[in-house]
Scaffold this motif. Structure first.
Motif, PDB file in Angstrom:
ATOM      1  N   PHE A 103      42.183  32.601  49.178  1.00  0.00           N
ATOM      2  CA  PHE A 103      41.072  31.777  48.648  1.00  0.00           C
ATOM      3  C   PHE A 103      41.508  30.857  47.775  1.00  0.00           C
ATOM      4  CE2 PHE A 103      38.630  34.474  51.033  1.00  0.00           C
ATOM      5  CZ  PHE A 103      37.438  33.797  51.612  1.00  0.00           C
TER       6      PHE A 103
ATOM      7  N   ARG B 153      40.638  27.446  45.040  1.00  0.00           N
ATOM      8  CA  ARG B 153      39.730  26.395  44.769  1.00  0.00           C
ATOM      9  C   ARG B 153      40.299  24.897  44.860  1.00  0.00           C
ATOM     10  NH1 ARG B 153      34.100  27.540  43.689  1.00  0.00           N
ATOM     11  NH2 ARG B 153      34.311  29.116  42.279  1.00  0.00           N
TER      12      ARG B 153
ATOM     13  N   ASP C  31      41.965  31.313  41.882  1.00  0.00           N
ATOM     14  CA  ASP C  31      42.592  31.609  43.351  1.00  0.00           C
ATOM     15  C   ASP C  31      42.823  33.143  43.502  1.00  0.00           C
ATOM     16  OD1 ASP C  31      42.493  28.887  43.413  1.00  0.00           O
ATOM     17  OD2 ASP C  31      44.761  28.896  43.499  1.00  0.00           O
TER      18      ASP C  31
ATOM     19  N   ALA D 116      33.648  35.864  45.052  1.00  0.00           N
ATOM     20  CA  ALA D 116      34.232  34.621  45.309  1.00  0.00           C
ATOM     21  C   ALA D 116      32.752  33.756  44.598  1.00  0.00           C
ATOM     22  CB  ALA D 116      34.218  34.214  46.684  1.00  0.00           C
TER      23      ALA D 116
ATOM     24  N   TRP E 164      35.734  26.304  48.254  1.00  0.00           N
ATOM     25  CA  TRP E 164      36.794  26.958  48.516  1.00  0.00           C
ATOM     26  C   TRP E 164      37.572  26.783  49.530  1.00  0.00           C
ATOM     27  CZ3 TRP E 164      38.409  30.853  44.966  1.00  0.00           C
ATOM     28  CH2 TRP E 164      37.483  31.459  44.227  1.00  0.00           C
TER      29      TRP E 164
ATOM     30  N   TYR F 225      39.813  28.287  52.321  1.00  0.00           N
ATOM     31  CA  TYR F 225      40.463  29.746  52.799  1.00  0.00           C
ATOM     32  C   TYR F 225      41.397  29.394  53.541  1.00  0.00           C
ATOM     33  CZ  TYR F 225      37.779  29.643  56.966  1.00  0.00           C
ATOM     34  OH  TYR F 225      37.183  29.447  58.230  1.00  0.00           O
TER      35      TYR F 225
END
Length: 162
Positions: free
Chosen positions: A104, A106, A113, A132, A137, A139
């Motif tokens: 994940f 940003r 992250d 989260a 996000w 992913y």
């Protein structure tokens, strides 16, 4: 009778120097300001080593084509700190994988992250727990089965506050 004529303005070299210095001073100030904001808001890293990524491009493209041809789809969900991911082939059922890693990131900045390995809970259903925060996000999920790539996808999602 004599008429008095006032002295008119004369543009001299000093005025030109002041005009040029002011012009370039504003440009330099704006560039430094924008550079400061750019260096403090986004890492700029898309890949760690662009040369290595370019050498692996054809391999990566072939792997992605094989995944698309197989028909495997993934579905990500994030709710209250629980991350779930489902792998399936529509019309055929779930797809097994022995390792599923979710990264994940940003869209801007790297401070939040994280990476998490999701554990299998049922065939084709993988779960992990990690907070989260709300917001957008990006992913990336990499799922493998006995070392063979089953799924590799990256998407953008919005996590809402619960």
């Amino acid at each position: 009778m004599t008429a008095r004529i006032g002295k008119s303005f004369t543009f001299t070299g000093w005025h030109m120097l002041l005009t040029i210095c002011s012009f370039f001073g504003v440009i330099i100030a704006v560039n430094f300001t924008m550079a400061w904001y750019a260096s403090h808001s986004w890492s700029g890293i898309v890949v760690e080593n662009t040369y290595v990524a370019s050498q692996q491009f054809n391999e990566t493209t072939a792997e992605i084509r094989a995944i698309l041809d197989s028909g495997v789809t993934g579905k990500m969900a994030v709710q209250q700190g629980i991350i779930t991911y489902d792998l399936q082939i529509p019309g055929k059922g779930p797809v097994n994988a022995d390792k599923v890693v979710a990264n994940f990131k940003r869209p801007v900045g790297t401070a939040q992250d994280f990476s998490i390995e999701l554990r299998p809970e049922a065939p084709g259903h993988f779960v992990g727990a990690h907070p989260a925060g709300p917001g957008h996000w990006i992913y990336e999920v990499v799922a493998t089965d006995h070392g063979k790539l089953v799924m590799h996808e990256a998407n953008r999602i919005a996590v809402l506050e619960d």
